[in-house]
Design an enzyme around this catalytic site. Sequence first.
Site, mmCIF file in Angstrom:
data_model
loop_
_atom_site.group_PDB
_atom_site.id
_atom_site.type_symbol
_atom_site.label_atom_id
_atom_site.label_comp_id
_atom_site.label_asym_id
_atom_site.label_seq_id
_atom_site.Cartn_x
_atom_site.Cartn_y
_atom_site.Cartn_z
ATOM 1 N N VAL A 1 -2.145 16.844 -10.495
ATOM 2 C CA VAL A 1 -2.395 15.741 -11.424
ATOM 3 C C VAL A 1 -3.869 15.554 -11.755
ATOM 4 O O VAL A 1 -4.211 14.754 -12.630
ATOM 5 C CB VAL A 1 -1.816 14.412 -10.886
ATOM 6 C CG1 VAL A 1 -0.312 14.515 -10.699
ATOM 7 C CG2 VAL A 1 -2.506 13.981 -9.598
ATOM 8 N N ASN B 1 3.346 8.639 -9.222
ATOM 9 C CA ASN B 1 3.508 8.355 -7.795
ATOM 10 C C ASN B 1 2.602 9.204 -6.905
ATOM 11 O O ASN B 1 2.314 8.808 -5.771
ATOM 12 C CB ASN B 1 4.975 8.584 -7.408
ATOM 13 C CG ASN B 1 5.182 8.633 -5.918
ATOM 14 O OD1 ASN B 1 5.121 7.610 -5.221
ATOM 15 N ND2 ASN B 1 5.415 9.830 -5.395
ATOM 16 N N SER C 1 -0.626 -0.169 -4.628
ATOM 17 C CA SER C 1 -0.463 -0.469 -3.205
ATOM 18 C C SER C 1 -0.875 -1.906 -2.953
ATOM 19 O O SER C 1 -1.694 -2.474 -3.689
ATOM 20 C CB SER C 1 -1.342 0.467 -2.367
ATOM 21 O OG SER C 1 -1.408 0.039 -1.018
ATOM 22 N N TYR D 1 -9.412 4.315 -1.022
ATOM 23 C CA TYR D 1 -7.998 4.127 -1.370
ATOM 24 C C TYR D 1 -7.766 2.776 -2.037
ATOM 25 O O TYR D 1 -7.094 2.683 -3.075
ATOM 26 C CB TYR D 1 -7.149 4.261 -0.106
ATOM 27 C CG TYR D 1 -5.660 4.217 -0.349
ATOM 28 C CD1 TYR D 1 -4.995 5.314 -0.879
ATOM 29 C CD2 TYR D 1 -4.915 3.083 -0.033
ATOM 30 C CE1 TYR D 1 -3.626 5.287 -1.091
ATOM 31 C CE2 TYR D 1 -3.550 3.050 -0.237
ATOM 32 C CZ TYR D 1 -2.910 4.149 -0.766
ATOM 33 O OH TYR D 1 -1.546 4.104 -0.977
ATOM 34 N N ALA D 2 -8.334 1.716 -1.461
ATOM 35 C CA ALA D 2 -8.151 0.379 -2.027
ATOM 36 C C ALA D 2 -8.775 0.290 -3.418
ATOM 37 O O ALA D 2 -8.211 -0.330 -4.325
ATOM 38 C CB ALA D 2 -8.762 -0.672 -1.103
ATOM 39 N N LYS E 1 -6.464 2.120 -5.880
ATOM 40 C CA LYS E 1 -5.215 1.406 -6.150
ATOM 41 C C LYS E 1 -5.453 0.115 -6.935
ATOM 42 O O LYS E 1 -4.600 -0.295 -7.731
ATOM 43 C CB LYS E 1 -4.490 1.123 -4.836
ATOM 44 C CG LYS E 1 -3.967 2.380 -4.149
ATOM 45 C CD LYS E 1 -3.029 3.166 -5.051
ATOM 46 C CE LYS E 1 -2.363 4.324 -4.314
ATOM 47 N NZ LYS E 1 -1.429 5.077 -5.193
#
Length: 261
Positions: free
Chosen positions: A63, A89, A141, A162-163, A166
């Site tokens: 992706v 996803n 998330s 990651y945060a 998301k």
Amino acid sequence: MRLKDKIAIVTGGASGIGKAISDLFAAEGAAVVLADKNEDAIPEAVESIKQAGGRASGSAVDVTQRDQLAEFMDKVVAQYGRIDILINNAGVSRYRPFATTTSEDWDIVLDVDLKGVFFCTQAVAPHMVRQNYGRVVNISSALGTGAAPHKTAGSPGGSAAYASAKAGVIMLTKTLARELGPSGVTVNCIAPGSFLTPFSASTRTPEEVQEHLQHRKSTVVLGRLGTLQELAAPVLFFASDDSSYVTGHTLFVDGGRSDRM
């Protein structure tokens, strides 16, 4: 069947959350294309859907590669005639304390978890706009809505990258909903809480996984983890015509995370 004869692409569709979504979509009548970087996992995932009476095919897709995605979407349209649904996803994590997070850590997470959503939607949008119909569902998330402490509860490091990715997915959902809405394309988002998937163990030891899951249960109003089927069902809602007048929305599927309420 709520997705009868629809053509659906699920990125990261060969395992975990993506596989649960793919299974449900196929059961609801869709022809599902499992797009996954893990080429080895695709044949078994596709075969399991076919054995259950569903329609499925698979393709190795990265992706983060814009040109590859454009070619992939063209091939799907050539095979099926259209693309009705895209589920963004695919994801990775690199839990590191902020002070020791490297450029490589940051880049891989942002590239897959945020840029990948942008690239996939950008590649599919012309096909959906042309047919004046489309459903895009992004997987964010609970960490995209609030910070979690690191080095506690079985989490080996911080979640800055990651945060951030998301949280970006949530805002990207809103902006894409605005741009694509006039062309009959809805864009919505799911923000999952705690679910046991292969992803849970990607950066944790088995002991840390158990500690993490026990802690997460204590932060959930319902007092338990969710099942993948409970996560796939709201994705189905956004992918179906049941949600035809909903766009730009983020739905929290987290059992009532008390540390987020």
